[in-house]
Design a protein around this motif. Structure first.
Motif, mmCIF file in Angstrom:
data_model
loop_
_atom_site.group_PDB
_atom_site.id
_atom_site.type_symbol
_atom_site.label_atom_id
_atom_site.label_comp_id
_atom_site.label_asym_id
_atom_site.label_seq_id
_atom_site.Cartn_x
_atom_site.Cartn_y
_atom_site.Cartn_z
ATOM 1 N N SER A 329 0.814 -1.220 0.000
ATOM 2 C CA SER A 329 0.000 0.000 0.000
ATOM 3 C C SER A 329 0.846 1.267 0.000
ATOM 4 N N ALA A 330 2.122 1.163 0.432
ATOM 5 C CA ALA A 330 3.011 2.323 0.391
ATOM 6 C C ALA A 330 3.488 2.593 -1.018
ATOM 7 N N PHE A 331 3.602 1.546 -1.807
ATOM 8 C CA PHE A 331 4.091 1.691 -3.188
ATOM 9 C C PHE A 331 2.931 1.870 -4.169
ATOM 10 N N TRP A 332 1.904 1.029 -3.999
ATOM 11 C CA TRP A 332 0.688 1.123 -4.826
ATOM 12 C C TRP A 332 -0.519 1.223 -3.896
ATOM 13 N N PRO A 333 -0.912 2.429 -3.521
ATOM 14 C CA PRO A 333 -1.977 2.598 -2.512
ATOM 15 C C PRO A 333 -3.299 1.932 -2.878
ATOM 16 N N SER A 334 -3.619 1.802 -4.149
ATOM 17 C CA SER A 334 -4.919 1.261 -4.536
ATOM 18 C C SER A 334 -4.918 -0.245 -4.782
ATOM 19 N N LEU A 335 -3.761 -0.906 -4.598
ATOM 20 C CA LEU A 335 -3.715 -2.353 -4.801
ATOM 21 C C LEU A 335 -4.097 -3.097 -3.519
ATOM 22 N N PRO A 336 -4.720 -4.265 -3.666
ATOM 23 C CA PRO A 336 -5.018 -5.086 -2.476
ATOM 24 C C PRO A 336 -3.767 -5.801 -1.984
ATOM 25 N N SER A 337 -3.846 -6.424 -0.840
ATOM 26 C CA SER A 337 -2.751 -7.248 -0.324
ATOM 27 C C SER A 337 -3.039 -8.705 -0.630
ATOM 28 N N GLU A 338 -2.104 -9.564 -0.240
ATOM 29 C CA GLU A 338 -2.241 -11.005 -0.452
ATOM 30 C C GLU A 338 -2.620 -11.317 -1.909
ATOM 31 N N LEU A 339 -1.737 -10.912 -2.809
ATOM 32 C CA LEU A 339 -1.979 -11.052 -4.246
ATOM 33 C C LEU A 339 -1.911 -12.508 -4.682
ATOM 34 N N ASP A 340 -2.507 -12.785 -5.846
ATOM 35 C CA ASP A 340 -2.465 -14.139 -6.412
ATOM 36 C C ASP A 340 -1.343 -14.315 -7.420
ATOM 37 N N ALA A 341 -1.086 -13.297 -8.238
ATOM 38 C CA ALA A 341 -0.098 -13.421 -9.316
ATOM 39 C C ALA A 341 0.330 -12.033 -9.773
ATOM 40 N N ALA A 342 1.494 -11.966 -10.407
ATOM 41 C CA ALA A 342 1.990 -10.704 -10.979
ATOM 42 C C ALA A 342 3.033 -11.033 -12.035
ATOM 43 N N TYR A 343 3.098 -10.223 -13.077
ATOM 44 C CA TYR A 343 4.127 -10.406 -14.104
ATOM 45 C C TYR A 343 4.353 -9.092 -14.840
ATOM 46 N N GLU A 344 5.533 -8.968 -15.441
ATOM 47 C CA GLU A 344 5.892 -7.766 -16.196
ATOM 48 C C GLU A 344 5.939 -8.084 -17.683
ATOM 49 N N VAL A 345 5.379 -7.191 -18.504
ATOM 50 C CA VAL A 345 5.549 -7.235 -19.951
ATOM 51 C C VAL A 345 6.540 -6.134 -20.301
ATOM 52 N N ASN A 346 7.790 -6.512 -20.576
ATOM 53 C CA ASN A 346 8.855 -5.528 -20.788
ATOM 54 C C ASN A 346 8.562 -4.581 -21.934
ATOM 55 N N SER A 347 7.998 -5.105 -23.018
ATOM 56 C CA SER A 347 7.759 -4.272 -24.195
ATOM 57 C C SER A 347 6.754 -3.162 -23.918
ATOM 58 N N LYS A 348 5.933 -3.333 -22.881
ATOM 59 C CA LYS A 348 4.930 -2.333 -22.518
ATOM 60 C C LYS A 348 5.316 -1.562 -21.264
ATOM 61 N N ASP A 349 6.451 -1.938 -20.655
ATOM 62 C CA ASP A 349 6.874 -1.326 -19.398
ATOM 63 C C ASP A 349 5.729 -1.379 -18.379
ATOM 64 N N THR A 350 5.051 -2.519 -18.312
ATOM 65 C CA THR A 350 3.848 -2.642 -17.492
ATOM 66 C C THR A 350 3.908 -3.908 -16.644
ATOM 67 N N VAL A 351 3.519 -3.776 -15.382
ATOM 68 C CA VAL A 351 3.345 -4.923 -14.492
ATOM 69 C C VAL A 351 1.851 -5.138 -14.276
ATOM 70 N N PHE A 352 1.401 -6.363 -14.481
ATOM 71 C CA PHE A 352 0.004 -6.730 -14.255
ATOM 72 C C PHE A 352 -0.085 -7.519 -12.956
ATOM 73 N N VAL A 353 -1.055 -7.157 -12.130
ATOM 74 C CA VAL A 353 -1.209 -7.735 -10.805
ATOM 75 C C VAL A 353 -2.612 -8.328 -10.673
ATOM 76 N N PHE A 354 -2.714 -9.535 -10.097
ATOM 77 C CA PHE A 354 -3.970 -10.280 -10.048
ATOM 78 C C PHE A 354 -4.365 -10.609 -8.609
ATOM 79 N N LYS A 355 -5.670 -10.463 -8.341
ATOM 80 C CA LYS A 355 -6.265 -11.003 -7.113
ATOM 81 C C LYS A 355 -7.715 -11.362 -7.399
ATOM 82 N N GLY A 356 -8.058 -12.588 -7.039
ATOM 83 C CA GLY A 356 -9.414 -13.047 -7.329
ATOM 84 C C GLY A 356 -9.672 -13.020 -8.823
#
Length: 476
Positions: A329-356
């Motif tokens: 929450s200090a880095f991404w205030p609007s993200l939930p905790s206890e995440l399920d998955a996350a990955y980066e797509v380098n070509s898009k400079d984007t990290v996708f984060v999953f919960k539920g």
């Protein structure tokens, strides 16, 4: 004016035929030294007679300059230590100048660069070659705002190719054992391009010529760096045999030089802001060296690796650096905790984060608009309620999603699920034990985490190469 960068393996047969002792003929020493000074220290024709007569200060000054630059004892004489260094493999561009960037400090005027591997050497598999290039680029990506993505057709900023002899750039290669590679500084057209001499014996390990280390040096030139006179720097003139490839990283000299052109990575500035966020007193931090530690998710982020657990994640910037623990929450205030998955797509400079059944998109520490979205917009059937783990393969623009004992493959280019999926995890990842908690890609391997264990999987050999503790990445 174009500056060509060439790795040269200097006259190894001469080294063998004329050992550095008293039996070496004086004329051979003088001829070799004269040629060396001509090539690398701007030794003019008018000074050649000074070498023969050994009676002039110009040649003494240039020998001293060479000794100073290469970190030798400054004697002004062609002693055995100086001659020995002259025979070592090195980069073919002159050492005069004592600067770390090219004259005029050319640099890329953008932070996202494309590269294309035009062809391959027969010495290594395509996968091993791709991996060496990716790792070479990543060294520089970790310490700058620069990002790299691969394209497969058309003109890239950095065109990478293997060639022999005359390859139509007016700088022909000269067969095995001499010139290893050359590159051009930033700019349009041929500038920025890297060529490797395919007459060399390229390798991914300690035999032959290590492609990763040569490529890393050449990328430095493609980004605008000249040579360093620091023997510990990757940009030092002389090619050094690899010692520890797994933990190899840039020296502080290399980092200072490249950051003088491009500055530090944006995420580094975020680090200084994070500690100002107080951690709630009721929040119990996980112990990174707990032998039973498991991860909720793992992802890369602009050269860092993030290991998520409960309300926290550890940030690992370099292999040899102690990880930092940060509240999500200090880095991404609007993200939930206890995440399920996350990955980066380098070509898009984007990290996708999953919960539920939802997922979010972030760029650095900023959230992308239009999220969260349903995981079913990616093409999952209604029966899939959550994602266990995911990673995006930088080599083929495919993202792998793991759910229970099965996995799906998503095409980042077409933004659709590939046909023929889901498949059983054991079908294409033999030895990996479902259920998977987290997964990410590094050094050409896939690392699967399940409870307190992780499995290093070689996608080329299609086998698990070793089983480790989950928290080995945290220095435990």
């Amino acid at each position: 004016m174009k500056y060509l960068i060439i790795f040269v393996l200097l006259c190894l047969p001469v080294c063998l035929a004329y050992p550095l002792d008293k039996t070496m003929k004086k004329d051979s020493n003088l001829n070799f030294a004269q040629k060396y000074l001509e090539n690398y220290y701007n030794f003019g024709i008018e000074m050649k007679n000074f070498v023969r007569r050994n009676d002039g200060s110009p040649v003494v000054n240039q020998i001293q300059e060479m000794q100073r630059f290469l970190g030798l004892k400054v004697t002004g004489k062609l002693d055995s230590a100086t001659l020995e260094v002259m025979h070592k493999p090195r980069c073919g561009v002159p050492d005069v100048g004592h600067f770390t960037t090219f004259p005029g400090s050319p640099k890329w005027r953008k932070t996202h660069l494309t590269y294309r591997i035009v062809n391959y050497t027969m010495d290594m598999s395509k996968y091993a070659t791709d991996s060496a290039i990716v790792r070479a680029l990543k060294l520089w990506e970790e310490v700058t705002p620069l990002t790299f993505s691969r394209i497969y057709e058309g003109e890239a900023d950095i065109m990478i190719s293997f060639a022999v002899r005359d390859h139509k750039d007016f700088y022909p290669f000269d067969g095995p054992g001499f010139s290893l590679a050359h590159a051009y500084p930033p700019g349009p057209g041929i500038n920025g391009d890297i060529h490797f001499d395919d007459d060399e014996q390229w390798t991914e390990d300690y035999l032959g010529t290590n492609l990763y280390l040569v490529a890393a040096h050449e990328v430095g030139h493609s980004l605008g760096l000249f040579h360093s006179n620091n023997p510990d720097a990757l940009m030092y003139s002389l090619y050094k045999e690899p010692t520890d490839l797994t933990h190899f990283h840039l020296s502080q000299d290399d980092v200072n030089s490249i950051q003088s052109l491009y500055g530090p990575p944006p995420s580094f500035s975020d680090i200084t802001m994070v500690p100002t966020e107080p951690i709630p007193p009721k929040s119990k931090k996980p112990d990174m060296c707990d032998p039973e530690l498991s991860f909720d998710a793992v992802s890369t982020l602009r050269g860092e690796t993030l290991f998520f657990k409960d309300r926290y994640f550890w940030r690992k910037i370099r292999l040899d650096q102690k990880p930092q623990i940060v509240l999500i929450s200090a880095f991404w205030p609007s993200l939930p905790s206890e995440l399920d998955a996350a990955y980066e797509v380098n070509s898009k400079d984007t990290v996708f984060v999953f919960k539920g059944n939802q997922f979010w998109a972030t760029k650095g520490s900023k959230m992308e608009a239009g999220y969260p979205r349903s995981i079913h917009t990616l093409g999952f059937p209604p029966t899939v309620k959550k994602i266990d783990a995911a990673f995006s393969d930088k080599e083929n623009s495919k993202t792998y999603f793991f759910v229970g004992k099965k996995y799906w493959r998503f095409d980042e280019n077409s933004q659709s699920m590939d046909k023929g999926f889901p498949r059983l995890i054991t079908e294409n990842f033999p030895g990996v034990v479902p259920k998977i908690d987290a997964v990410f890609q590094e050094f050409g391997f896939f690392y699967f985490f399940s409870g307190s264990s992780q499995f290093e999987f070689d996608p080329n050999a299609k086998m698990v190469t070793q089983k480790l503790k989950t928290n080995s990445w945290l220095g435990c």
